[in-house]
Motif scaffolding. Structure first.
Motif, PDB file in Angstrom:
ATOM      1  N   LYS A 129       0.808  -1.209   0.000  1.00 27.61           N
ATOM      2  CA  LYS A 129       0.000   0.000   0.000  1.00 27.61           C
ATOM      3  C   LYS A 129       0.850   1.272   0.000  1.00 27.61           C
ATOM      4  O   LYS A 129       1.829   1.382   0.735  1.00 27.61           O
ATOM      5  CB  LYS A 129      -0.888   0.018   1.236  1.00 27.61           C
ATOM      6  CG  LYS A 129      -1.855  -1.135   1.304  1.00 27.61           C
ATOM      7  CD  LYS A 129      -2.628  -1.085   2.601  1.00 27.61           C
ATOM      8  CE  LYS A 129      -3.527  -2.300   2.715  1.00 27.61           C
ATOM      9  NZ  LYS A 129      -4.220  -2.340   4.002  1.00 27.61           N
ATOM     10  N   LEU A 130       0.427   2.226  -0.793  1.00 29.81           N
ATOM     11  CA  LEU A 130       1.072   3.528  -0.809  1.00 29.81           C
ATOM     12  C   LEU A 130       1.000   4.154   0.580  1.00 29.81           C
ATOM     13  O   LEU A 130       1.938   4.829   1.017  1.00 29.81           O
ATOM     14  CB  LEU A 130       0.411   4.433  -1.854  1.00 29.81           C
ATOM     15  CG  LEU A 130       0.927   5.858  -1.946  1.00 29.81           C
ATOM     16  CD1 LEU A 130       2.418   5.876  -2.289  1.00 29.81           C
ATOM     17  CD2 LEU A 130       0.131   6.643  -2.964  1.00 29.81           C
ATOM     18  N   ALA A 131      -0.084   3.913   1.291  1.00 28.61           N
ATOM     19  CA  ALA A 131      -0.250   4.469   2.632  1.00 28.61           C
ATOM     20  C   ALA A 131       0.885   4.050   3.557  1.00 28.61           C
ATOM     21  O   ALA A 131       1.313   4.834   4.409  1.00 28.61           O
ATOM     22  CB  ALA A 131      -1.594   4.034   3.216  1.00 28.61           C
ATOM     23  N   THR A 132       1.405   2.845   3.387  1.00 28.37           N
ATOM     24  CA  THR A 132       2.514   2.374   4.212  1.00 28.37           C
ATOM     25  C   THR A 132       3.763   3.205   3.927  1.00 28.37           C
ATOM     26  O   THR A 132       4.441   3.657   4.850  1.00 28.37           O
ATOM     27  CB  THR A 132       2.798   0.880   3.954  1.00 28.37           C
ATOM     28  OG1 THR A 132       1.623   0.128   4.268  1.00 28.37           O
ATOM     29  CG2 THR A 132       3.963   0.385   4.792  1.00 28.37           C
ATOM     30  N   TYR A 133       4.050   3.423   2.663  1.00 23.31           N
ATOM     31  CA  TYR A 133       5.211   4.234   2.299  1.00 23.31           C
ATOM     32  C   TYR A 133       5.055   5.675   2.794  1.00 23.31           C
ATOM     33  O   TYR A 133       6.015   6.278   3.281  1.00 23.31           O
ATOM     34  CB  TYR A 133       5.419   4.233   0.785  1.00 23.31           C
ATOM     35  CG  TYR A 133       5.930   2.928   0.253  1.00 23.31           C
ATOM     36  CD1 TYR A 133       7.280   2.631   0.291  1.00 23.31           C
ATOM     37  CD2 TYR A 133       5.061   1.977  -0.279  1.00 23.31           C
ATOM     38  CE1 TYR A 133       7.770   1.430  -0.201  1.00 23.31           C
ATOM     39  CE2 TYR A 133       5.538   0.765  -0.766  1.00 23.31           C
ATOM     40  CZ  TYR A 133       6.887   0.504  -0.726  1.00 23.31           C
ATOM     41  OH  TYR A 133       7.368  -0.690  -1.206  1.00 23.31           O
ATOM     42  N   LEU A 134       3.870   6.223   2.677  1.00 21.29           N
ATOM     43  CA  LEU A 134       3.623   7.590   3.130  1.00 21.29           C
ATOM     44  C   LEU A 134       3.784   7.715   4.637  1.00 21.29           C
ATOM     45  O   LEU A 134       4.337   8.702   5.133  1.00 21.29           O
ATOM     46  CB  LEU A 134       2.230   8.045   2.692  1.00 21.29           C
ATOM     47  CG  LEU A 134       2.025   8.207   1.187  1.00 21.29           C
ATOM     48  CD1 LEU A 134       0.568   8.521   0.876  1.00 21.29           C
ATOM     49  CD2 LEU A 134       2.944   9.278   0.633  1.00 21.29           C
ATOM     50  N   LYS A 135       3.310   6.716   5.361  1.00 23.33           N
ATOM     51  CA  LYS A 135       3.427   6.717   6.813  1.00 23.33           C
ATOM     52  C   LYS A 135       4.896   6.692   7.236  1.00 23.33           C
ATOM     53  O   LYS A 135       5.318   7.442   8.111  1.00 23.33           O
ATOM     54  CB  LYS A 135       2.694   5.500   7.388  1.00 23.33           C
ATOM     55  CG  LYS A 135       2.542   5.518   8.889  1.00 23.33           C
ATOM     56  CD  LYS A 135       1.876   4.256   9.410  1.00 23.33           C
ATOM     57  CE  LYS A 135       0.529   4.006   8.801  1.00 23.33           C
ATOM     58  NZ  LYS A 135      -0.151   2.838   9.395  1.00 23.33           N
ATOM     59  N   ILE A 136       5.677   5.837   6.598  1.00 26.18           N
ATOM     60  CA  ILE A 136       7.104   5.743   6.909  1.00 26.18           C
ATOM     61  C   ILE A 136       7.794   7.061   6.585  1.00 26.18           C
ATOM     62  O   ILE A 136       8.570   7.590   7.388  1.00 26.18           O
ATOM     63  CB  ILE A 136       7.762   4.586   6.132  1.00 26.18           C
ATOM     64  CG1 ILE A 136       7.200   3.235   6.612  1.00 26.18           C
ATOM     65  CG2 ILE A 136       9.276   4.625   6.282  1.00 26.18           C
ATOM     66  CD1 ILE A 136       7.548   2.061   5.712  1.00 26.18           C
ATOM     67  N   ALA A 137       7.520   7.605   5.413  1.00 30.58           N
ATOM     68  CA  ALA A 137       8.141   8.862   4.999  1.00 30.58           C
ATOM     69  C   ALA A 137       7.786   9.983   5.967  1.00 30.58           C
ATOM     70  O   ALA A 137       8.653  10.789   6.334  1.00 30.58           O
ATOM     71  CB  ALA A 137       7.698   9.221   3.581  1.00 30.58           C
ATOM     72  N   GLU A 138       6.557  10.040   6.385  1.00 30.80           N
ATOM     73  CA  GLU A 138       6.119  11.078   7.320  1.00 30.80           C
ATOM     74  C   GLU A 138       6.887  10.978   8.638  1.00 30.80           C
ATOM     75  O   GLU A 138       7.366  11.983   9.163  1.00 30.80           O
ATOM     76  CB  GLU A 138       4.620  10.943   7.583  1.00 30.80           C
ATOM     77  CG  GLU A 138       4.078  11.973   8.551  1.00 30.80           C
ATOM     78  CD  GLU A 138       2.602  11.778   8.801  1.00 30.80           C
ATOM     79  OE1 GLU A 138       2.215  11.750   9.981  1.00 30.80           O
ATOM     80  OE2 GLU A 138       1.840  11.636   7.820  1.00 30.80           O
ATOM     81  N   ARG A 139       7.046   9.766   9.158  1.00 30.97           N
ATOM     82  CA  ARG A 139       7.745   9.569  10.433  1.00 30.97           C
ATOM     83  C   ARG A 139       9.233   9.922  10.325  1.00 30.97           C
ATOM     84  O   ARG A 139       9.859  10.279  11.305  1.00 30.97           O
ATOM     85  CB  ARG A 139       7.617   8.133  10.930  1.00 30.97           C
ATOM     86  CG  ARG A 139       6.202   7.634  11.184  1.00 30.97           C
ATOM     87  CD  ARG A 139       5.420   8.497  12.165  1.00 30.97           C
ATOM     88  NE  ARG A 139       4.142   7.931  12.528  1.00 30.97           N
ATOM     89  CZ  ARG A 139       3.018   7.994  11.826  1.00 30.97           C
ATOM     90  NH1 ARG A 139       3.013   8.567  10.642  1.00 30.97           N
ATOM     91  NH2 ARG A 139       1.896   7.470  12.274  1.00 30.97           N
ATOM     92  N   LEU A 140       9.780   9.840   9.113  1.00 33.93           N
ATOM     93  CA  LEU A 140      11.187  10.177   8.890  1.00 33.93           C
ATOM     94  C   LEU A 140      11.372  11.598   8.345  1.00 33.93           C
ATOM     95  O   LEU A 140      12.489  12.009   8.044  1.00 33.93           O
ATOM     96  CB  LEU A 140      11.814   9.179   7.905  1.00 33.93           C
ATOM     97  CG  LEU A 140      11.990   7.756   8.432  1.00 33.93           C
ATOM     98  CD1 LEU A 140      12.445   6.825   7.307  1.00 33.93           C
ATOM     99  CD2 LEU A 140      12.988   7.715   9.586  1.00 33.93           C
ATOM    100  N   ASN A 141      10.270  12.325   8.193  1.00 30.01           N
ATOM    101  CA  ASN A 141      10.297  13.670   7.625  1.00 30.01           C
ATOM    102  C   ASN A 141      10.882  13.693   6.219  1.00 30.01           C
ATOM    103  O   ASN A 141      11.671  14.567   5.851  1.00 30.01           O
ATOM    104  CB  ASN A 141      11.061  14.646   8.532  1.00 30.01           C
ATOM    105  CG  ASN A 141      10.363  14.848   9.850  1.00 30.01           C
ATOM    106  OD1 ASN A 141       9.150  15.009   9.898  1.00 30.01           O
ATOM    107  ND2 ASN A 141      11.121  14.791  10.924  1.00 30.01           N
ATOM    108  N   LEU A 142      10.485  12.694   5.411  1.00 33.64           N
ATOM    109  CA  LEU A 142      10.893  12.623   4.011  1.00 33.64           C
ATOM    110  C   LEU A 142       9.704  12.981   3.134  1.00 33.64           C
ATOM    111  O   LEU A 142       8.558  12.754   3.511  1.00 33.64           O
ATOM    112  CB  LEU A 142      11.344  11.192   3.657  1.00 33.64           C
ATOM    113  CG  LEU A 142      12.571  10.655   4.369  1.00 33.64           C
ATOM    114  CD1 LEU A 142      12.764   9.176   4.011  1.00 33.64           C
ATOM    115  CD2 LEU A 142      13.794  11.435   3.988  1.00 33.64           C
TER     116      LEU A 142
END
Length: 65
Positions: free
Chosen positions: A46-59
């Motif tokens: 899911k794209l949502a998984t990638y977005l969640k990870i990126a958000e937590r890393l400030n990417l």
């Protein structure tokens, strides 16, 4: 970017921030297995998984290119 490149970037940033894989998975509410799969380029989910990870890393993630 390929999945492998995205995963590598995520792993590099996580390590640079001094966050363990277990802690990162917890912050994202995903399993460590899923996060390992993302970082190795094996996870095709899911794209949502990638977005969640990126958000937590400030990417930032550009979608649609």
């Amino acid at each position: 970017m390929t999945q492998e490149q995205i995963g590598k970037r995520i792993a590099e940033e996580r390590k640079a921030q001094g966050i363990s894989i277990r802690e990162m998975a917890k912050r994202c509410n995903i399993s460590t297995t899923t996060l390992q799969g993302v970082e190795k380029g094996w996870y095709d989910g899911k794209l949502a998984t990638y977005l969640k990870i990126a958000e937590r890393l400030n990417l930032s993630i550009k979608v649609g290119e």
